[in-house]
Design a protein around this motif. Structure first.
Motif, PDB file in Angstrom:
ATOM      1  N   PRO A 273      11.565 -10.679 -30.836  1.00  0.00           N
ATOM      2  CA  PRO A 273      10.857  -9.569 -30.003  1.00  0.00           C
ATOM      3  C   PRO A 273      10.192  -8.345 -30.878  1.00  0.00           C
ATOM      4  O   PRO A 273       9.408  -7.737 -30.566  1.00  0.00           O
ATOM      5  N   GLU A 274      10.787  -7.809 -31.827  1.00  0.00           N
ATOM      6  CA  GLU A 274      10.576  -6.990 -32.860  1.00  0.00           C
ATOM      7  C   GLU A 274       9.198  -7.429 -33.480  1.00  0.00           C
ATOM      8  O   GLU A 274       8.373  -6.734 -33.511  1.00  0.00           O
ATOM      9  N   LEU A 275       9.283  -8.830 -33.585  1.00  0.00           N
ATOM     10  CA  LEU A 275       8.178  -8.991 -34.728  1.00  0.00           C
ATOM     11  C   LEU A 275       6.978  -9.008 -33.814  1.00  0.00           C
ATOM     12  O   LEU A 275       5.807  -9.005 -33.878  1.00  0.00           O
ATOM     13  N   GLU A 276       7.148  -9.516 -32.431  1.00  0.00           N
ATOM     14  CA  GLU A 276       6.052  -9.582 -31.297  1.00  0.00           C
ATOM     15  C   GLU A 276       5.210  -8.150 -31.186  1.00  0.00           C
ATOM     16  O   GLU A 276       4.172  -7.954 -31.097  1.00  0.00           O
ATOM     17  N   LYS A 277       6.001  -7.264 -31.229  1.00  0.00           N
ATOM     18  CA  LYS A 277       5.722  -5.828 -31.010  1.00  0.00           C
ATOM     19  C   LYS A 277       5.071  -5.463 -32.265  1.00  0.00           C
ATOM     20  O   LYS A 277       3.925  -4.774 -32.214  1.00  0.00           O
ATOM     21  N   GLU A 278       5.464  -5.938 -33.510  1.00  0.00           N
ATOM     22  CA  GLU A 278       4.717  -5.555 -34.640  1.00  0.00           C
ATOM     23  C   GLU A 278       3.342  -6.122 -34.699  1.00  0.00           C
ATOM     24  O   GLU A 278       2.475  -5.393 -34.960  1.00  0.00           O
ATOM     25  N   VAL A 279       3.525  -7.417 -34.291  1.00  0.00           N
ATOM     26  CA  VAL A 279       1.914  -7.992 -34.243  1.00  0.00           C
ATOM     27  C   VAL A 279       1.042  -7.613 -33.234  1.00  0.00           C
ATOM     28  O   VAL A 279      -0.022  -7.647 -33.539  1.00  0.00           O
ATOM     29  N   ARG A 280       1.594  -7.186 -32.229  1.00  0.00           N
ATOM     30  CA  ARG A 280       0.921  -6.554 -31.064  1.00  0.00           C
ATOM     31  C   ARG A 280       0.186  -5.267 -31.176  1.00  0.00           C
ATOM     32  O   ARG A 280      -0.693  -5.069 -30.603  1.00  0.00           O
ATOM     33  N   ARG A 281       0.717  -4.576 -32.118  1.00  0.00           N
ATOM     34  CA  ARG A 281      -0.016  -3.229 -32.861  1.00  0.00           C
ATOM     35  C   ARG A 281      -1.376  -3.660 -33.140  1.00  0.00           C
ATOM     36  O   ARG A 281      -1.835  -4.551 -33.890  1.00  0.00           O
ATOM     37  N   GLN A 282      -2.424  -2.581 -32.512  1.00  0.00           N
ATOM     38  CA  GLN A 282      -3.548  -2.953 -32.873  1.00  0.00           C
ATOM     39  C   GLN A 282      -4.002  -2.798 -34.310  1.00  0.00           C
ATOM     40  O   GLN A 282      -4.984  -3.658 -34.702  1.00  0.00           O
ATOM     41  N   THR A 283      -3.146  -2.238 -35.177  1.00  0.00           N
ATOM     42  CA  THR A 283      -3.556  -2.240 -36.672  1.00  0.00           C
ATOM     43  C   THR A 283      -3.246  -3.785 -36.994  1.00  0.00           C
ATOM     44  O   THR A 283      -3.917  -3.952 -38.273  1.00  0.00           O
ATOM     45  N   ASN A 284      -2.366  -4.657 -36.451  1.00  0.00           N
ATOM     46  CA  ASN A 284      -2.139  -5.805 -37.007  1.00  0.00           C
ATOM     47  C   ASN A 284      -2.408  -6.934 -36.107  1.00  0.00           C
ATOM     48  O   ASN A 284      -2.800  -8.038 -36.650  1.00  0.00           O
ATOM     49  N   PHE A 285      -3.173  -6.714 -34.812  1.00  0.00           N
ATOM     50  CA  PHE A 285      -3.357  -7.893 -34.079  1.00  0.00           C
ATOM     51  C   PHE A 285      -4.722  -8.613 -34.548  1.00  0.00           C
ATOM     52  O   PHE A 285      -4.940  -9.975 -34.469  1.00  0.00           O
ATOM     53  N   ALA A 286      -5.690  -7.768 -35.124  1.00  0.00           N
ATOM     54  CA  ALA A 286      -6.988  -8.550 -35.603  1.00  0.00           C
ATOM     55  C   ALA A 286      -6.775  -9.345 -36.577  1.00  0.00           C
ATOM     56  O   ALA A 286      -7.257 -10.398 -36.688  1.00  0.00           O
ATOM     57  N   ASP A 287      -5.686  -9.064 -37.664  1.00  0.00           N
ATOM     58  CA  ASP A 287      -5.376  -9.835 -38.696  1.00  0.00           C
ATOM     59  C   ASP A 287      -4.642 -10.944 -38.348  1.00  0.00           C
ATOM     60  O   ASP A 287      -4.839 -12.399 -38.784  1.00  0.00           O
ATOM     61  N   PHE A 288      -3.636 -11.059 -37.255  1.00  0.00           N
ATOM     62  CA  PHE A 288      -2.972 -12.161 -36.737  1.00  0.00           C
ATOM     63  C   PHE A 288      -4.045 -13.009 -36.250  1.00  0.00           C
ATOM     64  O   PHE A 288      -3.815 -14.353 -36.277  1.00  0.00           O
ATOM     65  N   TYR A 289      -4.945 -12.551 -35.267  1.00  0.00           N
ATOM     66  CA  TYR A 289      -6.060 -13.196 -34.627  1.00  0.00           C
ATOM     67  C   TYR A 289      -6.614 -14.243 -35.600  1.00  0.00           C
ATOM     68  O   TYR A 289      -7.157 -15.481 -35.425  1.00  0.00           O
ATOM     69  N   ALA A 290      -7.289 -13.558 -36.769  1.00  0.00           N
ATOM     70  CA  ALA A 290      -8.062 -14.233 -37.629  1.00  0.00           C
ATOM     71  C   ALA A 290      -6.946 -15.336 -38.348  1.00  0.00           C
ATOM     72  O   ALA A 290      -7.580 -16.200 -38.614  1.00  0.00           O
ATOM     73  N   TYR A 291      -5.914 -15.017 -38.537  1.00  0.00           N
ATOM     74  CA  TYR A 291      -4.722 -15.722 -39.347  1.00  0.00           C
ATOM     75  C   TYR A 291      -4.684 -17.233 -38.294  1.00  0.00           C
ATOM     76  O   TYR A 291      -4.783 -18.196 -38.762  1.00  0.00           O
TER      77      TYR A 291
END
Length: 228
Positions: free
Chosen positions: A114-132
């Protein structure tokens, strides 16, 4: 006889250095034990022949974590590990991810999701996750695009919970159009930008004269005709 200030200072310095050395040694021992437990966990899921956690091992892992193999958090876990090949985790990737999550048991890993999901969904991380997510689904070394069927599934997993309407419309469009058999990274990132910059379904900000991928120009035109 009273000790001089210089003697006391030297004694304090030695004591401080000894304490720091003890703490350092204790920290290294703790870290070593943690890594041993992480490696032990890796071996529970890894194929002994390849020394990789393969698709079968990931399926068992998902079962123990009580999540589906299509759950976005498994993709997020791969992102945290910086896993390079879809469906496989190397020992180095496993160590990197679980150490960052401070998870050396399956229960700790389950609680970390659950904490990992919160981390990824932060705007600063999500674009990187989406590209990944796109790169992770490239199954061959020189592959630069992904087939429409896989893209539709990936969009639903990665963006569905955040931009439901946009994803549903785009997936519908991709399935009925005949101009595109695959989607490349530029088109994939273009849809992310579309979701974040264009109000939906009004789309009044969309200007086809700007640098949008052609597939999005066609998509917007299709929606406009559909809503007319």
């Amino acid at each position: 006889m009273r000790r001089s200030a210089a003697s006391k200072k030297k004694s304090d310095s030695v004591t401080s250095a000894t304490t720091d050395l003890f703490r350092s040694g204790s920290s290294k021992a703790t870290s070593s034990k943690e890594m041993d437990r992480i490696d032990h966990l890796f071996n529970q899921y890894a194929n002994s022949s390849s020394n990789l956690i393969d698709p079968e091992g990931i399926e068992v892992l998902c079962s123990n974590l009580e999540v589906s193999h299509t759950d976005i958090r498994i993709l997020m876990l791969a992102w945290k590990m910086k896993a390079e090949k879809q469906g496989y985790f190397t020992q180095e990737e496993w160590r990197r991810g679980l150490k960052a999550l401070r998870a050396d048991t399956i229960n700790k890993l389950k609680k970390a999701l659950p904490e990992l999901e919160k981390e990824v969904r932060r705007q600063t991380n999500f674009a990187d996750f989406y590209a990944y997510a796109f790169r992770y689904c490239l199954t061959e070394e020189k592959q630069k695009s992904i087939d429409i069927e896989t893209i539709c599934q990936l969009l639903d997993i990665v963006m569905g919970s955040t931009f439901r309407a946009q994803v549903d419309y785009f997936v519908e469009y991709l399935k009925i159009q005949n101009d595109y058999k695959v989607i490349n990274m530029d088109q994939w990132m273009g849809f992310y930008r579309f979701c974040n910059e264009i109000s939906f379904p009004e789309m009044t900000e969309y200007n086809p004269e700007l640098a949008w991928p052609l597939v999005l120009d066609s998509f917007v035109e299709w929606i406009s005709e559909k809503q007319a």
